[in-house]
Design a protein around this motif. Structure first.
Motif, mmCIF file in Angstrom:
data_model
loop_
_atom_site.group_PDB
_atom_site.id
_atom_site.type_symbol
_atom_site.label_atom_id
_atom_site.label_comp_id
_atom_site.label_asym_id
_atom_site.label_seq_id
_atom_site.Cartn_x
_atom_site.Cartn_y
_atom_site.Cartn_z
ATOM 1 N N GLY A 22 2.278 4.995 -0.003
ATOM 2 C CA GLY A 22 3.207 5.554 0.979
ATOM 3 C C GLY A 22 4.049 4.507 1.703
ATOM 4 N N LYS A 23 3.705 3.208 1.517
ATOM 5 C CA LYS A 23 4.510 2.153 2.130
ATOM 6 C C LYS A 23 5.774 1.924 1.289
ATOM 7 N N ILE A 24 6.692 1.144 1.846
ATOM 8 C CA ILE A 24 7.984 0.944 1.190
ATOM 9 C C ILE A 24 8.135 -0.508 0.732
ATOM 10 N N ARG A 37 9.287 3.871 -2.460
ATOM 11 C CA ARG A 37 7.987 4.226 -1.887
ATOM 12 C C ARG A 37 6.894 3.978 -2.915
ATOM 13 N N VAL A 102 6.490 3.360 -8.294
ATOM 14 C CA VAL A 102 7.176 3.591 -7.018
ATOM 15 C C VAL A 102 8.173 4.740 -7.163
ATOM 16 N N GLU A 103 8.577 5.284 -6.012
ATOM 17 C CA GLU A 103 9.554 6.373 -5.977
ATOM 18 C C GLU A 103 10.838 5.825 -5.359
ATOM 19 N N ILE A 105 14.223 5.010 -3.447
ATOM 20 C CA ILE A 105 14.833 5.537 -2.227
ATOM 21 C C ILE A 105 16.285 5.053 -2.113
ATOM 22 N N GLY A 157 6.229 3.114 5.980
ATOM 23 C CA GLY A 157 7.014 4.239 5.520
ATOM 24 C C GLY A 157 7.240 5.252 6.624
ATOM 25 N N ASN A 158 7.922 6.322 6.268
ATOM 26 C CA ASN A 158 7.995 7.460 7.165
ATOM 27 C C ASN A 158 6.643 8.157 7.092
ATOM 28 N N LYS A 160 5.663 10.830 5.774
ATOM 29 C CA LYS A 160 5.641 11.884 4.765
ATOM 30 C C LYS A 160 4.189 12.170 4.356
ATOM 31 N N ASN A 187 2.576 13.471 -7.530
ATOM 32 C CA ASN A 187 3.879 12.808 -7.396
ATOM 33 C C ASN A 187 4.438 12.530 -8.786
#
Length: 193
Positions: A22-24, A37, A102-103, A105, A157-158, A160, A187
DNA sequence: ACAGCGATTGACT
DNA sequence: GTCAATCGCTGTA
């Protein structure tokens, strides 16, 4: 953007691995910023972890794993790919967390260009894929992610929501009793192996 | 000094 | 589903 400090990484690899989800991950390039992410990681240690590069002894390749936490450990694998880890555990005690997927952004166009991809499909859903998208290679090995003004770092991260699942680590033959792969359940950017 | 092989990927059947 | 690509690290000699 709040950068994660060294104390975060100065801890047991498994603890850090779970907390990294969940971190960026952020890379500042000339005129561009890439951000994604973290959705999948694996923890590696030394003693009692036969799946780790640092299991046997310190060698030229794995020496970074024995050094300061919060430093990048990048190595070349299968003659084709660069795999990116963050060093964990107190200095002198080997450990690392492999970032496997990773996702995206920010900076998606740059990632697509590097991957020669049209869309998000397969862009960053694997350890060798996302490093290629981010332009991470040998020169990033040993880079301090916690240094002031670092061009490559990890940020909070946010908030989420997500659920973490765990499994055996991918691609290793020993250490299969350890369920040290962690990923965000359902995910779409988690590696499809 | 050197043979074997890996924390993978992408192309092809 | 199967398999080749590809290179430098590692263990053994």
């Amino acid at each position: 953007m709040r950068v994660i400090d060294r104390g975060f990484f100065n801890s047991h690899s498994v603890t850090v691995a779970k907390k990294l989800i969940g971190k960026i991950i952020v890379k500042r390039e000339k005129g561009k910023t890439l951000a994604a992410r973290i959705v999948e990681v694996e923890a590696y240690r030394s003693k009692n972890d036969p799946g780790s590069h640092a299991y046997r002894r310190r060698t030229p390749r794995n020496s970074v794993m024995f050094g300061r936490p919060g430093v990048a450990y990048v190595y070349f694998c299968y003659g084709n790919h660069y795999l990116f880890n963050v060093v964990t555990e107190p200095e002198g005690d080997a450990g690392a967390v492999l970032i496997r997927a990773v996702e995206p952004i920010t900076g998606i166009d740059t990632m697509k260009k590097r991957r020669k991809a049209k869309d998000l499909t397969g862009l960053t859903n694997g350890p060798g894929k996302w490093t290629q998208a981010f332009g991470i290679a040998r020169k990033e090995n040993g880079l301090d992610l916690c240094a002031k003004g670092a061009k490559l770092f990890i940020a909070r991260g946010n908030n989420k929501k997500y659920r973490i699942a765990s499994s055996v680590r991918i691609g290793i033959k020993e250490g299969l009793e350890l369920k040290w792969r962690f990923y965000i359940k359902d995910n779409e950017f988690v590696s499809s192996v």
